[in-house]
Scaffold this active site. Structure first.
Site, PDB file in Angstrom:
ATOM      1  N   HIS A 155     -42.637  10.103  15.006  1.00 36.01           N
ATOM      2  CA  HIS A 155     -42.288  11.540  15.753  1.00 36.01           C
ATOM      3  C   HIS A 155     -41.021  12.143  15.114  1.00 36.01           C
ATOM      4  CE1 HIS A 155     -39.741   9.200  18.047  1.00 36.01           C
ATOM      5  NE2 HIS A 155     -39.311  10.074  18.316  1.00 36.01           N
TER       6      HIS A 155
HETATM    7  C1  UD1 Z   1     -37.503  13.568  22.039  1.00 33.45           C
HETATM    8  C2  UD1 Z   1     -36.283  13.214  21.723  1.00 33.45           C
HETATM    9  C3  UD1 Z   1     -36.176  12.123  21.019  1.00 33.45           C
HETATM   10  C4  UD1 Z   1     -37.068  10.936  21.372  1.00 33.45           C
HETATM   11  C5  UD1 Z   1     -38.581  11.454  21.826  1.00 33.45           C
HETATM   12  C6  UD1 Z   1     -39.543  10.479  22.148  1.00 33.45           C
HETATM   13  C7  UD1 Z   1     -34.385  15.061  21.498  1.00 33.45           C
HETATM   14  C8  UD1 Z   1     -33.355  15.703  20.794  1.00 33.45           C
HETATM   15  N1  UD1 Z   1     -35.421  14.244  21.024  1.00 33.45           N
HETATM   16  O1  UD1 Z   1     -38.423  14.124  21.033  1.00 33.45           O
HETATM   17  O2  UD1 Z   1     -34.912  11.554  20.811  1.00 33.45           O
HETATM   18  O3  UD1 Z   1     -37.371   9.794  20.371  1.00 33.45           O
HETATM   19  O4  UD1 Z   1     -38.238  12.709  22.737  1.00 33.45           O
HETATM   20  O5  UD1 Z   1     -40.707  11.147  22.500  1.00 33.45           O
HETATM   21  O6  UD1 Z   1     -34.189  14.939  22.877  1.00 33.45           O
HETATM   22  N2  UD1 Z   1     -44.408  17.854  23.937  1.00 33.45           N
HETATM   23  C9  UD1 Z   1     -45.638  17.687  24.631  1.00 33.45           C
HETATM   24  N3  UD1 Z   1     -45.434  16.982  25.920  1.00 33.45           N
HETATM   25  C10 UD1 Z   1     -44.472  16.649  26.316  1.00 33.45           C
HETATM   26  C11 UD1 Z   1     -43.162  16.672  25.748  1.00 33.45           C
HETATM   27  C12 UD1 Z   1     -43.364  17.311  24.414  1.00 33.45           C
HETATM   28  O7  UD1 Z   1     -46.574  18.302  24.180  1.00 33.45           O
HETATM   29  O8  UD1 Z   1     -44.706  16.048  27.470  1.00 33.45           O
HETATM   30  C13 UD1 Z   1     -44.564  18.371  22.670  1.00 33.45           C
HETATM   31  C14 UD1 Z   1     -44.118  19.875  22.651  1.00 33.45           C
HETATM   32  O9  UD1 Z   1     -44.758  20.551  21.603  1.00 33.45           O
HETATM   33  C15 UD1 Z   1     -42.579  19.867  22.084  1.00 33.45           C
HETATM   34  C16 UD1 Z   1     -42.641  18.565  21.149  1.00 33.45           C
HETATM   35  O10 UD1 Z   1     -43.587  17.774  21.939  1.00 33.45           O
HETATM   36  O11 UD1 Z   1     -42.301  21.077  21.389  1.00 33.45           O
HETATM   37  C17 UD1 Z   1     -41.566  17.899  21.154  1.00 33.45           C
HETATM   38  O12 UD1 Z   1     -40.829  17.812  22.520  1.00 33.45           O
HETATM   39  P1  UD1 Z   1     -39.218  17.385  22.389  1.00 33.45           P
HETATM   40  O13 UD1 Z   1     -38.923  17.020  23.735  1.00 33.45           O
HETATM   41  O14 UD1 Z   1     -38.628  18.885  22.070  1.00 33.45           O
HETATM   42  O15 UD1 Z   1     -38.787  16.440  21.417  1.00 33.45           O
HETATM   43  P2  UD1 Z   1     -39.347  14.994  20.957  1.00 33.45           P
HETATM   44  O16 UD1 Z   1     -40.026  15.178  19.616  1.00 33.45           O
HETATM   45  O17 UD1 Z   1     -40.380  14.318  22.143  1.00 33.45           O
END
Ligand code: UD1
Length: 377
Positions: A210
């Site tokens: 990820h």
């Molecule tokens: C975040 C953390 C990362 C951690 C990871 C675990 C930061 C900078 N990054 O990254 O350190 O390892 O979480 O998962 O805080 N999304 C969903 N559902 C959710 C949450 C996210 O669909 O419940 C999708 C959305 O499209 C979102 C993307 O995942 O834009 C990324 O989510 P985000 O919280 O921005 O960062 P992660 O890549 O999950």
């Protein structure tokens, strides 16, 4: 006030909340979820698996750019802090919510304790590295999981009195929940997949990916999934797809690379499902920080698809090998495991299931030093 935001925070906070309640005297805690992760699969299911209580407060910030998400957490966290006036804010890990809440609390004069302090990848292109550096600079009490962390903090000019080596709360969760892990065959069946896939002379490998650097560009994602398709020829793969990765596979039209024989694709898994899958695996291929630690604690070889790690002890003492995203390095790592030459490693110091108790004891003493004789009732 105990803050969680994203999936990797939840397994760190669960043992801490239990240890705060079990402390003599009990240390009352409010659980605040920023809502950075909000899906059933990314949040609610993991809460349930870990026996975490429903959050007392949920800021529901959701997804956004880094600036937007960090700002949204800050704006929503401030009134919560004003309303509840905690003696201390406790944050874990390195996600955007960790930094955002730290920044708000420190500027309001509310002391902050940071669990998992001092880890450094020395790669400032990782958003988490920025979150780690800044959180540690301004937080008041820093709890570390491995000894290298104190050296990093010292180099950054942080006084040794602010730092306590307590061990790894992630491993507290792992040891508590291991007896309840779900069997890999059940997990596959629950998703309509044939568990026969798991029975192979080489065993099976679990894959998670990820990191933006691995999954956010067509080139990087295509290269990794092409190598994985090659690996699958020799060893079945169970891939739990993070929503970010899932979305990018669709966006770049890479679904055909998932069609390889002996590849099982799963949505994000619950904690007990993932624990069962990893504990039963011959190998894990990942770019996750948490899995590097969990595989070390379980004695399962791990190939990390990154050039660096902020958790060097997993390489020095544990089962972790950094292979980057180079095809030959990945294939050589897999071949070594298949030949029975995977790292066995040993469990690092203080990864003993008692880290949260040490944090609770230290928080109490710290509170006593700040306000002698204060009651916590
Ligand atoms: C975040 C953390 C990362 C951690 C990871 C675990 C930061 C900078 N990054 O990254 O350190 O390892 O979480 O998962 O805080 N999304 C969903 N559902 C959710 C949450 C996210 O669909 O419940 C999708 C959305 O499209 C979102 C993307 O995942 O834009 C990324 O989510 P985000 O919280 O921005 O960062 P992660 O890549 O999950």
């Amino acid at each position: 006030m105990c803050v969680v935001g994203a999936r990797p925070n939840f397994m760190k906070m669960a043992p801490i909340l239990r240890a705060l309640a079990a402390h003599t005297p009990p240390l009352p805690a409010l659980l605040l979820h920023t809502g950075q992760h909000y899906d059933q699969e990314m949040s609610e299911q993991i809460f349930a698996d870990l026996g975490l209580p429903r959050p007392d407060l949920n800021l529901n910030v959701g997804s956004g750019s880094h600036a937007q998400q960090t700002a949204d957490v800050m704006r929503s966290f401030e009134p919560a802090l004003d309303e509840h006036r905690p003696d201390c804010v406790l944050v874990v890990g390195d996600v955007n919510s960790t930094l955002a809440c730290t920044l708000v609390a420190v500027k309001k004069g509310v002391p902050v304790a940071h669990v998992e302090a001092g880890l450094r990848s020395f790669d400032r292109r990782m958003p988490e590295e920025i979150n780690r550096l800044l959180t540690d600079q301004i937080a008041d009490r820093l709890y570390t999981t491995e000894r290298s962390a104190a050296r990093n903090l010292e180099r950054e000019g942080i006084a040794a009195e602010r730092v306590a080596f307590v061990g790894n709360v992630m491993i507290d969760s792992l040891l508590t929940n291991k007896p309840h892990a779900r069997s890999p065959a059940e997990t596959l069946k629950a998703h309509g997949l044939d568990p026969a896939l798991l029975h192979h002379p080489s065993g099976y490998a679990v894959v998670t990916l990820h990191r933006p650097s691995n999954v956010d560009t067509d080139t990087a994602l295509r290269a990794i999934f092409s190598v994985l398709a090659e690996v699958a020829a020799d060893m079945p793969l169970v891939i739990a797809l993070h929503p970010r990765t899932r979305a990018n596979i669709d966006r770049f039209g890479l679904n055909h690379l998932l069609d390889a024989k002996r590849v099982a694709i799963l949505p994000p898994q619950g904690y007990l499902e993932m624990l069962g899958l990893v504990a039963g695996a011959a190998l894990v291929l990942t770019d996750s920080g948490g899995l590097q630690e969990e595989t070390t604690a379980l004695g399962v070889p791990c190939l990390t698809l990154r050039d660096n790690t902020e958790r060097p002890i997993t390489v020095e003492q544990g089962t972790n090998t950094l292979v980057g995203t180079d095809r030959n390095a990945i294939l050589a790592g897999v071949a070594a495991v298949r030949a029975g030459r995977g790292k066995r490693g040993r469990v690092p110091e203080l990864w003993d299931g008692q880290a949260a108790q040490r944090i609770a004891a230290d928080l109490w003493q710290w509170q006593q030093r700040r306000t002698p004789g204060a009651s916590v009732a």
